[in-house]
Design a protein around this motif. Sequence first.
Motif, PDB file in Angstrom:
ATOM      1  N   ASP A  87      -0.950  12.759  19.418  1.00  0.00           N
ATOM      2  CA  ASP A  87      -0.948  11.597  18.532  1.00  0.00           C
ATOM      3  C   ASP A  87      -2.114  10.662  18.786  1.00  0.00           C
ATOM      4  O   ASP A  87      -2.563   9.955  17.873  1.00  0.00           O
ATOM      5  CB  ASP A  87       0.360  10.819  18.680  1.00  0.00           C
ATOM      6  N   SER A  88      -2.602  10.632  20.028  1.00  0.00           N
ATOM      7  CA  SER A  88      -3.663   9.684  20.359  1.00  0.00           C
ATOM      8  C   SER A  88      -4.469  10.202  21.526  1.00  0.00           C
ATOM      9  O   SER A  88      -3.924  10.861  22.425  1.00  0.00           O
ATOM     10  CB  SER A  88      -3.051   8.319  20.705  1.00  0.00           C
TER      11      SER A  88
ATOM     12  N   GLY B 139     -11.123  13.624  25.923  1.00  0.00           N
ATOM     13  CA  GLY B 139     -10.462  14.762  26.552  1.00  0.00           C
ATOM     14  C   GLY B 139      -9.084  14.450  27.082  1.00  0.00           C
ATOM     15  O   GLY B 139      -8.398  15.347  27.576  1.00  0.00           O
ATOM     16  N   CYS B 140      -8.647  13.197  26.989  1.00  0.00           N
ATOM     17  CA  CYS B 140      -7.353  12.801  27.564  1.00  0.00           C
ATOM     18  C   CYS B 140      -6.453  12.225  26.483  1.00  0.00           C
ATOM     19  O   CYS B 140      -6.814  11.252  25.807  1.00  0.00           O
ATOM     20  CB  CYS B 140      -7.563  11.761  28.657  1.00  0.00           C
ATOM     21  N   GLY B 141      -5.263  12.821  26.333  1.00  0.00           N
ATOM     22  CA  GLY B 141      -4.333  12.394  25.301  1.00  0.00           C
ATOM     23  C   GLY B 141      -3.137  11.641  25.861  1.00  0.00           C
ATOM     24  O   GLY B 141      -2.947  11.546  27.078  1.00  0.00           O
ATOM     25  N   ASN B 142      -2.300  11.133  24.941  1.00  0.00           N
ATOM     26  CA  ASN B 142      -1.141  10.344  25.345  1.00  0.00           C
ATOM     27  C   ASN B 142       0.106  11.172  25.589  1.00  0.00           C
ATOM     28  O   ASN B 142       1.176  10.628  25.878  1.00  0.00           O
ATOM     29  CB  ASN B 142      -0.857   9.246  24.315  1.00  0.00           C
ATOM     30  N   GLY B 143      -0.005  12.494  25.451  1.00  0.00           N
ATOM     31  CA  GLY B 143       1.134  13.355  25.772  1.00  0.00           C
ATOM     32  C   GLY B 143       2.240  13.320  24.746  1.00  0.00           C
ATOM     33  O   GLY B 143       3.391  13.643  25.072  1.00  0.00           O
ATOM     34  N   ARG B 144       1.913  12.934  23.512  1.00  0.00           N
ATOM     35  CA  ARG B 144       2.917  12.886  22.450  1.00  0.00           C
ATOM     36  C   ARG B 144       2.360  13.538  21.183  1.00  0.00           C
ATOM     37  O   ARG B 144       1.156  13.452  20.895  1.00  0.00           O
ATOM     38  CB  ARG B 144       3.326  11.440  22.149  1.00  0.00           C
ATOM     39  N   LEU B 145       3.238  14.184  20.435  1.00  0.00           N
ATOM     40  CA  LEU B 145       2.868  14.787  19.161  1.00  0.00           C
ATOM     41  C   LEU B 145       3.998  14.522  18.177  1.00  0.00           C
ATOM     42  O   LEU B 145       5.167  14.818  18.468  1.00  0.00           O
ATOM     43  CB  LEU B 145       2.635  16.286  19.309  1.00  0.00           C
TER      44      LEU B 145
ATOM     45  N   ASN C 113       5.235  11.728  17.527  1.00  0.00           N
ATOM     46  CA  ASN C 113       6.105  10.741  18.189  1.00  0.00           C
ATOM     47  C   ASN C 113       7.141  11.361  19.120  1.00  0.00           C
ATOM     48  O   ASN C 113       8.143  10.727  19.450  1.00  0.00           O
ATOM     49  CB  ASN C 113       6.803   9.850  17.156  1.00  0.00           C
ATOM     50  N   ALA C 114       6.892  12.571  19.555  1.00  0.00           N
ATOM     51  CA  ALA C 114       7.780  13.226  20.525  1.00  0.00           C
ATOM     52  C   ALA C 114       6.967  13.600  21.760  1.00  0.00           C
ATOM     53  O   ALA C 114       5.781  13.945  21.660  1.00  0.00           O
ATOM     54  CB  ALA C 114       8.420  14.472  19.924  1.00  0.00           C
ATOM     55  N   ASN C 115       7.586  13.533  22.926  1.00  0.00           N
ATOM     56  CA  ASN C 115       6.898  13.874  24.170  1.00  0.00           C
ATOM     57  C   ASN C 115       6.579  15.364  24.218  1.00  0.00           C
ATOM     58  O   ASN C 115       7.423  16.208  23.893  1.00  0.00           O
ATOM     59  CB  ASN C 115       7.756  13.515  25.380  1.00  0.00           C
TER      60      ASN C 115
ATOM     61  N   LEU D  44      12.366   5.721  35.829  1.00  0.00           N
ATOM     62  CA  LEU D  44      11.406   5.871  34.734  1.00  0.00           C
ATOM     63  C   LEU D  44      10.332   6.919  35.002  1.00  0.00           C
ATOM     64  O   LEU D  44       9.462   7.135  34.155  1.00  0.00           O
ATOM     65  CB  LEU D  44      10.730   4.529  34.431  1.00  0.00           C
ATOM     66  N   TRP D  45      10.370   7.567  36.163  1.00  0.00           N
ATOM     67  CA  TRP D  45       9.350   8.590  36.429  1.00  0.00           C
ATOM     68  C   TRP D  45       9.281   9.621  35.302  1.00  0.00           C
ATOM     69  O   TRP D  45       8.197  10.093  34.949  1.00  0.00           O
ATOM     70  CB  TRP D  45       9.648   9.321  37.731  1.00  0.00           C
ATOM     71  N   SER D  46      10.422   9.982  34.731  1.00  0.00           N
ATOM     72  CA  SER D  46      10.451  11.007  33.685  1.00  0.00           C
ATOM     73  C   SER D  46       9.818  10.514  32.386  1.00  0.00           C
ATOM     74  O   SER D  46       9.636  11.296  31.450  1.00  0.00           O
ATOM     75  CB  SER D  46      11.888  11.454  33.416  1.00  0.00           C
ATOM     76  N   SER D  47       9.464   9.244  32.349  1.00  0.00           N
ATOM     77  CA  SER D  47       8.744   8.694  31.206  1.00  0.00           C
ATOM     78  C   SER D  47       7.333   8.291  31.608  1.00  0.00           C
ATOM     79  O   SER D  47       6.341   8.782  31.056  1.00  0.00           O
ATOM     80  CB  SER D  47       9.493   7.477  30.657  1.00  0.00           C
ATOM     81  N   THR D  48       7.216   7.426  32.596  1.00  0.00           N
ATOM     82  CA  THR D  48       5.905   6.890  32.971  1.00  0.00           C
ATOM     83  C   THR D  48       5.017   7.936  33.636  1.00  0.00           C
ATOM     84  O   THR D  48       3.789   7.854  33.544  1.00  0.00           O
ATOM     85  CB  THR D  48       6.072   5.690  33.915  1.00  0.00           C
ATOM     86  N   HIS D  49       5.612   8.899  34.323  1.00  0.00           N
ATOM     87  CA  HIS D  49       4.837   9.955  35.002  1.00  0.00           C
ATOM     88  C   HIS D  49       5.394  11.326  34.638  1.00  0.00           C
ATOM     89  O   HIS D  49       5.540  12.201  35.484  1.00  0.00           O
ATOM     90  CB  HIS D  49       4.860   9.731  36.519  1.00  0.00           C
ATOM     91  N   ARG D  50       5.665  11.491  33.355  1.00  0.00           N
ATOM     92  CA  ARG D  50       6.343  12.711  32.914  1.00  0.00           C
ATOM     93  C   ARG D  50       5.456  13.943  32.996  1.00  0.00           C
ATOM     94  O   ARG D  50       5.959  15.076  32.892  1.00  0.00           O
ATOM     95  CB  ARG D  50       6.872  12.538  31.495  1.00  0.00           C
ATOM     96  N   ASP D  51       4.138  13.780  33.184  1.00  0.00           N
ATOM     97  CA  ASP D  51       3.281  14.956  33.329  1.00  0.00           C
ATOM     98  C   ASP D  51       3.529  15.675  34.652  1.00  0.00           C
ATOM     99  O   ASP D  51       3.292  16.887  34.769  1.00  0.00           O
ATOM    100  CB  ASP D  51       1.804  14.577  33.192  1.00  0.00           C
TER     101      ASP D  51
END
Length: 551
Positions: free
Chosen positions: A160-161, A168-174, A176-178, A226-233
């Motif tokens: 998405d962004s 080369g670095c994205g927001n990890g969403r497509l 609006n889904a992770n 919140l690790w599964s959101s803020t550091h979900r990679d």
Amino acid sequence: MDARRRWKPRPAATLGVAVSFVAGTLTAQASLQPAAAAAGPALSVDLSAPRHPISPDIYGMNGADPAFAAEIGLPVTRWGGNASTRYNFKNHTYNTGSDWYFENIVAGPDNTVEAYVKTSQDRGSKQVVTVPMSGWVAKDSPDQHPFACGFPAARFPAQDSFDPWDAGCGNGRLDNANLTGAVPADTSIPADAAFAGEMVSHLVSQFGTAARGGVPIYELDNEPVLWSSTHRDVHPEAVSYDELGGKSTTTAAAIKAADPSAAVLGPSGWGYCEWVASGVDGCAPGADAAAHGGLNLSQWFLKNMKDYSDTHGGKRLLDYFDQHYYPQINGGKDPDSNAWRLRSTRSLWDPTYVEESWIGPSGVNAPPLQFIRKMKDWVAQYYPGTKTAITEYNWGALDDINGALAQADVLGIFGREGLDLATIWGEPQPAQPGAYAFRMYRNYDGAGSRFGDVSVSAASGDQGQLAVYGAQRSRDKALTLMVINKTGGELTAPLSIAGLHGNATAQRFTYGPADLGSIVRGDDLLVRQGRVTATYPANSITLLVLPTRRR
């Protein structure tokens, strides 16, 4: 005699360098008593009622303008936030997580953990340093674009962004889904409790143990649920009771092994949901709680830390029970939002106040939060002797008098309720009204004079109109009373001080919308036989300072 004079606050000697302070000056002038002020609620103080110390650490910040920190004698600062979760002290690299495209950033020389500790020590502030606990820290990375990142375009071409400065670095969403399938090795290396112990040992080698002036407090990561959101990679899985409990006990033990004199603080949950539930359960106790004796996450965390300590030699592993608290108001500055902001401070203590946000009846049907009182109740039941802390909070609108009123109210509540440590996140700038809320407690006269350090009983007939907080200074025994007029009109209210006999003179200092760049020294008040009536300007903070005479 002309009572007008102006002064600029002097930097504290502990800073060790010359600093300038560009902020409002304090004006001493005769106050004009309005002719038609409304009758306000009665205020009362009882000098014979039980007392307790007020911890200076409740006036802390996560960061601060250097001159402002020196001026108020900033007692404690915190090195934390989402970036600290994957900070690698060996290469000074951290990962921004979901805050900014999951990028590895090499900290500059002024932004390393060592630089933070040195700066804080130089200005005399106690330090809270966060140690990583998620299982990963940032690997060696370039210090310029292109950065290593958790959702690289080469692996995830559709997102998405993308970082406008690093495509080369994205927001990890497509859509609006992770996205799933990130590879932790793209940015990070494994790090267990032993790594946290090495970090503490490193800081001990640089600054000494806590007992000898080194880092006094270490925090068990930041907002772990919140690790599964803020550091979900690197941590896409929801955090369970067992994961939080296991990592907390082993990391705390590693910290204590590296510096037995240091204190440990945790679990530093992000807010209401993490206060009561694991990531597995969501926002209310569920199957994960049921499998752990039906206790909510905070209760079980305290019990688990104590149980582990009891079975491993009895050494205390948790010194501060810490949670973050952000009121769930809408953040606006319109009349309705301003009124809600001032009411919402009651969630910290009031057993009659039901949350008006999604936390309340229209949301998850929470009973009155009484946030600080509940923390203390749970400590008393599950891990007695543990101190309480709120290392992130912010009531907003710090650039407005309404935010200053709320901040002054919060600081008064912290002291009255016996909180041990607090650090605001998103601290006010020196010239903003919110900064004056801190000055009223920490430097109201420009000469370093402060609100008292021993809480005394103070009550208002209507805390929603005139909030009052009392304390006595140990140094000179002066009684200090903070009165906050939360209404849009001037209020004239009687004040009675039980235990104060004879006549006394009260100095008066006021901050309000009439002059947002100054603390105003008003006319002294004559207190006769423990009684005085005074007028408090609309939307203002007034400090009364008077000596006490007791039989």
